[in-house]
Design a protein around this motif. Structure first.
Motif, PDB file in Angstrom:
ATOM      1  N   ASP A   1       5.196  36.857  12.881  1.00 24.06           N
ATOM      2  CA  ASP A   1       4.693  35.647  12.229  1.00 24.06           C
ATOM      3  C   ASP A   1       5.404  35.396  10.898  1.00 24.06           C
ATOM      4  N   LEU A   2       5.736  36.461  10.168  1.00 22.58           N
ATOM      5  CA  LEU A   2       6.478  36.284   8.917  1.00 22.58           C
ATOM      6  C   LEU A   2       7.907  35.820   9.184  1.00 22.58           C
ATOM      7  N   LEU A   3       8.485  36.258  10.282  1.00 24.59           N
ATOM      8  CA  LEU A   3       9.815  35.776  10.660  1.00 24.59           C
ATOM      9  C   LEU A   3       9.797  34.266  10.909  1.00 24.59           C
ATOM     10  N   ILE A   4       8.781  33.801  11.603  1.00 23.67           N
ATOM     11  CA  ILE A   4       8.669  32.375  11.920  1.00 23.67           C
ATOM     12  C   ILE A   4       8.454  31.556  10.658  1.00 23.67           C
ATOM     13  N   VAL A   5       7.468  31.941   9.842  1.00 20.69           N
ATOM     14  CA  VAL A   5       7.173  31.191   8.615  1.00 20.69           C
ATOM     15  C   VAL A   5       8.361  31.255   7.654  1.00 20.69           C
ATOM     16  N   GLY A   6       8.985  32.413   7.551  1.00 21.75           N
ATOM     17  CA  GLY A   6      10.152  32.542   6.685  1.00 21.75           C
ATOM     18  C   GLY A   6      11.303  31.670   7.113  1.00 21.75           C
ATOM     19  N   SER A   7      11.539  31.579   8.417  1.00 23.99           N
ATOM     20  CA  SER A   7      12.627  30.724   8.889  1.00 23.99           C
ATOM     21  C   SER A   7      12.305  29.248   8.699  1.00 23.99           C
ATOM     22  N   ILE A   8      11.033  28.878   8.827  1.00 24.55           N
ATOM     23  CA  ILE A   8      10.633  27.484   8.597  1.00 24.55           C
ATOM     24  C   ILE A   8      10.874  27.098   7.134  1.00 24.55           C
ATOM     25  N   LEU A   9      10.634  28.008   6.215  1.00 24.24           N
ATOM     26  CA  LEU A   9      10.881  27.729   4.801  1.00 24.24           C
ATOM     27  C   LEU A   9      12.358  27.886   4.435  1.00 24.24           C
ATOM     28  N   LEU A  10      13.037  28.799   5.086  1.00 23.87           N
ATOM     29  CA  LEU A  10      14.414  29.110   4.725  1.00 23.87           C
ATOM     30  C   LEU A  10      15.394  28.010   5.145  1.00 23.87           C
ATOM     31  N   LEU A  11      15.167  27.360   6.256  1.00 23.87           N
ATOM     32  CA  LEU A  11      16.108  26.344   6.731  1.00 23.87           C
ATOM     33  C   LEU A  11      16.243  25.161   5.775  1.00 23.87           C
ATOM     34  N   PRO A  12      15.147  24.474   5.400  1.00 21.61           N
ATOM     35  CA  PRO A  12      15.332  23.370   4.446  1.00 21.61           C
ATOM     36  C   PRO A  12      15.713  23.858   3.049  1.00 21.61           C
ATOM     37  N   GLY A  13      15.264  25.055   2.685  1.00 22.60           N
ATOM     38  CA  GLY A  13      15.625  25.600   1.383  1.00 22.60           C
ATOM     39  C   GLY A  13      17.106  25.886   1.271  1.00 22.60           C
ATOM     40  N   SER A  14      17.690  26.442   2.325  1.00 26.40           N
ATOM     41  CA  SER A  14      19.124  26.735   2.291  1.00 26.40           C
ATOM     42  C   SER A  14      19.947  25.453   2.348  1.00 26.40           C
ATOM     43  N   TYR A  15      19.496  24.470   3.123  1.00 26.81           N
ATOM     44  CA  TYR A  15      20.205  23.184   3.178  1.00 26.81           C
ATOM     45  C   TYR A  15      20.244  22.530   1.802  1.00 26.81           C
ATOM     46  N   SER A  16      19.088  22.443   1.159  1.00 29.92           N
ATOM     47  CA  SER A  16      19.053  21.792  -0.151  1.00 29.92           C
ATOM     48  C   SER A  16      19.785  22.616  -1.201  1.00 29.92           C
ATOM     49  N   ALA A  17      19.766  23.925  -1.088  1.00 26.18           N
ATOM     50  CA  ALA A  17      20.510  24.759  -2.040  1.00 26.18           C
ATOM     51  C   ALA A  17      22.012  24.529  -1.897  1.00 26.18           C
TER      52      ALA A  17
ATOM     53  N   ILE B   1      13.488  22.593  -8.282  1.00 27.47           N
ATOM     54  CA  ILE B   1      12.495  23.672  -8.269  1.00 27.47           C
ATOM     55  C   ILE B   1      11.951  23.881  -6.862  1.00 27.47           C
ATOM     56  N   THR B   2      11.652  22.785  -6.168  1.00 30.35           N
ATOM     57  CA  THR B   2      11.154  22.893  -4.797  1.00 30.35           C
ATOM     58  C   THR B   2      12.194  23.530  -3.881  1.00 30.35           C
ATOM     59  N   SER B   3      13.434  23.140  -4.042  1.00 30.11           N
ATOM     60  CA  SER B   3      14.505  23.726  -3.239  1.00 30.11           C
ATOM     61  C   SER B   3      14.627  25.221  -3.487  1.00 30.11           C
ATOM     62  N   ALA B   4      14.604  25.610  -4.752  1.00 26.96           N
ATOM     63  CA  ALA B   4      14.722  27.032  -5.083  1.00 26.96           C
ATOM     64  C   ALA B   4      13.535  27.821  -4.545  1.00 26.96           C
ATOM     65  N   LEU B   5      12.332  27.266  -4.666  1.00 32.03           N
ATOM     66  CA  LEU B   5      11.145  27.965  -4.163  1.00 32.03           C
ATOM     67  C   LEU B   5      11.170  28.109  -2.651  1.00 32.03           C
ATOM     68  N   LEU B   6      11.552  27.045  -1.956  1.00 33.90           N
ATOM     69  CA  LEU B   6      11.652  27.123  -0.496  1.00 33.90           C
ATOM     70  C   LEU B   6      12.648  28.200  -0.080  1.00 33.90           C
ATOM     71  N   PHE B   7      13.783  28.239  -0.740  1.00 26.21           N
ATOM     72  CA  PHE B   7      14.816  29.208  -0.393  1.00 26.21           C
ATOM     73  C   PHE B   7      14.367  30.635  -0.695  1.00 26.21           C
ATOM     74  N   ILE B   8      13.834  30.865  -1.889  1.00 28.80           N
ATOM     75  CA  ILE B   8      13.461  32.229  -2.291  1.00 28.80           C
ATOM     76  C   ILE B   8      12.279  32.743  -1.477  1.00 28.80           C
TER      77      ILE B   8
ATOM     78  N   GLY C   1      11.192  31.635   1.423  1.00 30.08           N
ATOM     79  CA  GLY C   1      11.617  31.768   2.817  1.00 30.08           C
ATOM     80  C   GLY C   1      12.450  33.006   3.052  1.00 30.08           C
ATOM     81  N   LEU C   2      13.344  33.314   2.112  1.00 32.60           N
ATOM     82  CA  LEU C   2      14.170  34.511   2.250  1.00 32.60           C
ATOM     83  C   LEU C   2      13.332  35.773   2.167  1.00 32.60           C
ATOM     84  N   VAL C   3      12.387  35.817   1.222  1.00 31.24           N
ATOM     85  CA  VAL C   3      11.526  36.997   1.081  1.00 31.24           C
ATOM     86  C   VAL C   3      10.665  37.195   2.327  1.00 31.24           C
ATOM     87  N   LEU C   4      10.045  36.124   2.818  1.00 32.67           N
ATOM     88  CA  LEU C   4       9.203  36.236   4.014  1.00 32.67           C
ATOM     89  C   LEU C   4      10.024  36.623   5.241  1.00 32.67           C
TER      90      LEU C   4
END
Length: 120
Positions: free
Chosen positions: A85-101, A55-62, A64-67
C-alpha cells in the motif's frame, strides 16, 4: 525528398525543411526584441510562478519518495509482503512530484522548451 538512410521507412529519417505550421507555431510562441533577436520565453515566464506551486511540488516529490522507498523496503524485506500500500501511495505522489520538479529545474536552468505554464 532526399533519403539519408536508404534502408529505413521511418519518415523522420528524411532530409526536409520544417513545415509551415511548425514554423508558425514557433512564431506565435516567440518574442523578438527591436533587432529581431529571439528573447527566451523562460526568462519572461519566471515571474509567472508562485511559491505555493514550488512548495507543493517539493512536498509531493519528497513525501512520495519517502513513502515509495519505505514501502519498497517493507515489501521486499518481510515475508508477509506488507508495504504494498505504501508503494502505491508513494508512486501516486511521486509521479506528479517528479514531473513538476523536472519542469521547475528546467525553468531554473533555462532549458529550452520548459516554462511554468506547463504546471497546473
Amino acid at each position: 525528398r532526399n533519403r539519408i538512410n536508404m534502408t529505413t521507412t521511418n519518415p523522420m529519417h528524411y532530409d526536409s525543411s520544417p513545415s509551415d505550421a511548425y514554423m508558425q507555431s514557433i512564431a506565435l510562441n516567440t518574442t523578438y526584441n527591436e533587432n529581431n533577436i529571439i528573447i527566451d520565453d523562460n526568462k519572461l515566464s519566471k515571474s509567472n510562478y508562485g511559491r505555493k506551486t514550488i512548495i507543493t511540488s517539493a512536498l509531493l516529490f519528497i513525501i512520495g519518495l519517502v513513502l515509495f522507498m519505505t514501502g519498497a523496503v517493507q515489501y521486499w524485506s518481510n515475508k508477509v509482503r506488507s508495504g504494498f500500500d505504501l508503494l502505491i501511495v508513494g508512486s501516486i505522489l511521486l509521479l506528479p512530484g517528479s514531473y513538476s520538479a523536472i519542469v521547475i529545474i528546467g525553468v531554473t536552468y533555462q532549458w529550452r522548451g520548459y516554462s511554468f505554464s506547463q504546471l497546473p
